[in-house]
Design a protein around this motif. Sequence first.
Motif, short mmCIF file in Angstrom:
data_model
loop_
_atom_site.label_atom_id
_atom_site.label_comp_id
_atom_site.label_asym_id
_atom_site.label_seq_id
_atom_site.Cartn_x
_atom_site.Cartn_y
_atom_site.Cartn_z
N GLY A 45 32.58 -16.68 58.40
CA GLY A 45 32.49 -15.30 58.82
C GLY A 45 31.32 -15.07 59.77
N GLY A 46 31.20 -13.85 60.25
CA GLY A 46 30.17 -13.53 61.20
C GLY A 46 28.83 -13.25 60.53
N LEU A 47 27.91 -12.80 61.34
CA LEU A 47 26.57 -12.49 60.85
C LEU A 47 26.60 -11.19 60.05
CD1 LEU A 47 24.66 -13.24 64.17
CD2 LEU A 47 24.73 -14.70 62.14
N ILE A 48 25.69 -11.10 59.10
CA ILE A 48 25.58 -9.88 58.30
C ILE A 48 24.71 -8.89 59.05
CG2 ILE A 48 24.74 -8.89 56.15
CD1 ILE A 48 25.43 -11.45 54.75
N ARG A 49 25.24 -7.71 59.27
CA ARG A 49 24.53 -6.69 60.03
C ARG A 49 23.35 -6.14 59.24
NH1 ARG A 49 28.47 -3.65 60.28
NH2 ARG A 49 27.80 -2.10 58.77
N PRO A 50 22.21 -5.90 59.88
CA PRO A 50 21.06 -5.34 59.16
C PRO A 50 21.35 -3.94 58.63
CG PRO A 50 20.41 -6.23 61.30
CD PRO A 50 21.91 -6.19 61.28
N TRP A 66 17.61 -5.80 64.12
CA TRP A 66 18.76 -5.49 64.97
C TRP A 66 18.70 -6.29 66.27
CZ3 TRP A 66 23.00 -2.77 63.75
CH2 TRP A 66 22.94 -1.99 62.59
N PHE A 67 17.50 -6.44 66.85
CA PHE A 67 17.38 -7.27 68.05
C PHE A 67 17.80 -8.71 67.76
CE2 PHE A 67 13.71 -4.26 69.31
CZ PHE A 67 14.61 -3.37 69.88
N THR A 68 17.35 -9.22 66.62
CA THR A 68 17.73 -10.59 66.23
C THR A 68 19.23 -10.70 66.01
OG1 THR A 68 15.57 -10.85 65.16
CG2 THR A 68 17.28 -12.43 64.58
N TYR A 69 19.80 -9.69 65.38
CA TYR A 69 21.24 -9.69 65.08
C TYR A 69 22.07 -9.74 66.36
CZ TYR A 69 25.78 -7.66 63.80
OH TYR A 69 27.11 -7.41 63.67
N PHE A 70 21.75 -8.87 67.32
CA PHE A 70 22.53 -8.83 68.56
C PHE A 70 22.28 -10.08 69.41
CE2 PHE A 70 22.50 -4.15 67.75
CZ PHE A 70 23.87 -3.99 67.68
N PHE A 128 18.64 0.86 54.31
CA PHE A 128 18.47 1.06 52.87
C PHE A 128 19.28 0.08 52.03
CE2 PHE A 128 17.77 5.24 54.86
CZ PHE A 128 16.47 5.47 54.45
N GLY A 129 20.05 -0.81 52.66
CA GLY A 129 20.91 -1.72 51.93
C GLY A 129 22.32 -1.18 51.85
N ALA A 130 23.30 -2.03 52.18
CA ALA A 130 24.68 -1.57 52.19
C ALA A 130 25.62 -2.76 52.15
CB ALA A 130 24.97 -0.73 53.45
N PHE A 131 26.85 -2.50 51.66
CA PHE A 131 27.90 -3.50 51.71
C PHE A 131 28.56 -3.42 53.07
CE2 PHE A 131 27.52 -3.01 47.11
CZ PHE A 131 27.56 -4.33 46.69
N THR A 132 28.53 -4.51 53.81
CA THR A 132 29.18 -4.57 55.11
C THR A 132 30.45 -5.41 55.00
OG1 THR A 132 28.09 -6.59 55.90
CG2 THR A 132 26.87 -4.51 56.12
N TYR A 181 26.86 -8.42 51.62
CA TYR A 181 25.84 -7.41 51.30
C TYR A 181 24.63 -7.58 52.21
CZ TYR A 181 22.55 -4.52 48.75
OH TYR A 181 21.63 -3.55 48.41
N SER A 182 24.19 -6.48 52.80
CA SER A 182 23.02 -6.47 53.67
C SER A 182 21.84 -5.91 52.90
CB SER A 182 23.29 -5.63 54.92
OG SER A 182 22.14 -5.54 55.73
N GLN A 183 20.81 -6.72 52.74
CA GLN A 183 19.63 -6.28 52.01
C GLN A 183 18.92 -5.17 52.77
OE1 GLN A 183 18.56 -7.20 49.08
NE2 GLN A 183 19.82 -8.99 48.64
N GLY A 184 18.44 -4.18 52.04
CA GLY A 184 17.68 -3.11 52.66
C GLY A 184 16.30 -3.59 53.09
N MET A 185 15.68 -2.83 53.96
CA MET A 185 14.35 -3.19 54.45
C MET A 185 13.29 -2.73 53.46
SD MET A 185 14.77 -2.25 58.49
CE MET A 185 16.18 -2.86 59.43
N PRO A 186 12.12 -3.37 53.46
CA PRO A 186 11.04 -2.94 52.58
C PRO A 186 10.60 -1.51 52.88
CG PRO A 186 10.61 -5.14 53.47
CD PRO A 186 11.79 -4.60 54.21
N ASP A 187 10.01 -0.87 51.87
CA ASP A 187 9.59 0.52 52.04
C ASP A 187 8.59 0.69 53.17
OD1 ASP A 187 11.21 1.18 49.95
OD2 ASP A 187 9.62 1.25 48.44
N LYS A 188 7.69 -0.28 53.33
CA LYS A 188 6.69 -0.14 54.39
C LYS A 188 7.32 -0.22 55.78
CE LYS A 188 5.45 -5.07 54.09
NZ LYS A 188 4.33 -6.03 53.85
N VAL A 189 8.40 -0.97 55.90
CA VAL A 189 9.09 -1.05 57.19
C VAL A 189 9.82 0.27 57.47
CG1 VAL A 189 10.90 -2.24 58.49
CG2 VAL A 189 9.33 -3.54 57.05
N ILE A 190 10.43 0.85 56.44
CA ILE A 190 11.10 2.15 56.60
C ILE A 190 10.08 3.22 56.98
CG2 ILE A 190 12.43 3.93 55.42
CD1 ILE A 190 13.64 1.73 53.69
#
Length: 431
Positions: free
Chosen positions: A144-149, A216-220, A152-156, A160-169
């Motif tokens: 399959g393809g890459l998991i999209r960032p 997102w930059f890394t993902y694209f 807050f975390g979501a099923f893509t 499953y895409s892990q959410g970002m740390p609170d400090k990053v948000i």
Amino acid sequence: MNELAQSENTPMMSCGQKVKINGIEKLALSPLPVTNNRQPIAITKFISVNQHGLLALRSVNSSIGVVKLLFFSRIFLMGVIVSSWFIFSKMLLVFLPLLILSTLLLGGSLYFDYIDGMKSARRTLPAIFNPQRRGVFFSWISGGGLIRPSLFGAFTSEGYSQGMPDKVILSGFLGAILISLGWTMWLRENQIFWFITGTILILSGTFLLYFPLKPWFTYFRQLRAQPRQTEQQQFIGVPWEQVAVELHHLSAVSYIGLRTMYTLNFICPLPGETDKKYLISLPVYSKEEGLSLFELIRDYMEHGAQGIEQTAAAKLQTETADYTRAAYRQKMQEMRRKNPLFYPLWRLWNIVTLRYWAHWYLERDLDVLPAQMMNREEVVNWCQPLPESEWQPMSAELQEANQRVRALYAVGYQWESEEVRSVLQDYVQVS
């Protein structure tokens, strides 16, 4: 909605074992799917009987009320986007950066939710339980393809895409505010002080905003660099006694307060994969519901070879598909016949609450989009009944364990009792 299947690097637990990992309390119900002496019932809308008469776990909740709440939440988000542009229209130039960033955030989440839902419904096969083969059948997508960032975390659609740390948000929100303030200072009178201050704020905000945008930059970049891969759909049947079933309980403080959540998880081994498992996760309201739901599935796998009518899941076979548009029209006719006086008000209420569109949405995701997948040769062959001579028997260890625990239940012990746990430990030692 809940996407039920994903790859999972989770070690198997022995039946009856309790552990707590990262705040999640885990209780293993299988391997060794012995009866837990609960009443076998199912109140969840994720479980159904497919067209072949076999028990299946769907990836979409067929509750009309849940879908209407989903619609209203999406309409609310779209309303927030549109109303923000109207409210700040007189000061559009001042709030332009903040409006653009919020529109990208909310609009992007709506768009990707819709795309992921379509992909999941089209290519995800409901987990099918076959008591004659004594196994669980599901589809697995390799390559399959890459998991999209995700923020807050979501099923893509890819997992499953892990959410970002609170400090990053927090960094992202502060960055957006600083960029907006800097932009406002740029719009002031042509004074070098405001221009320099605004430039500093915009550069600082851009630096803070870089951290949540970096994935997102890394993902694209990876998406553009990697060759286009062809997804390989695999259909896998796993013996029932090799499936690990765990009841998970999580109590944690989130952004909206204290949350308590239970899930019943079926963890299936994958052929040729030593460090990955296939996870099927069902949300349940309580521990007792999880135990009762497992008992219903376990009872079906033990006694359902001659037909679902021989099991506690028989009533699921008689339930009509109340989520289709045909069911909606039938409901309209019944209400018109029973309450002709109040029918116009009732019809108006259903229009306002988007009930018809909820039926359309569920019929599309449960019947129309998965139709091609359900008609695949591999799926049809797995669901076909077998001659009685080819039925897979229950293992001798499981038969013995069931007899022993049922004898204990008869004299008043419960599944949680130490006497029952000792039986489970004996089986682990034998296996």
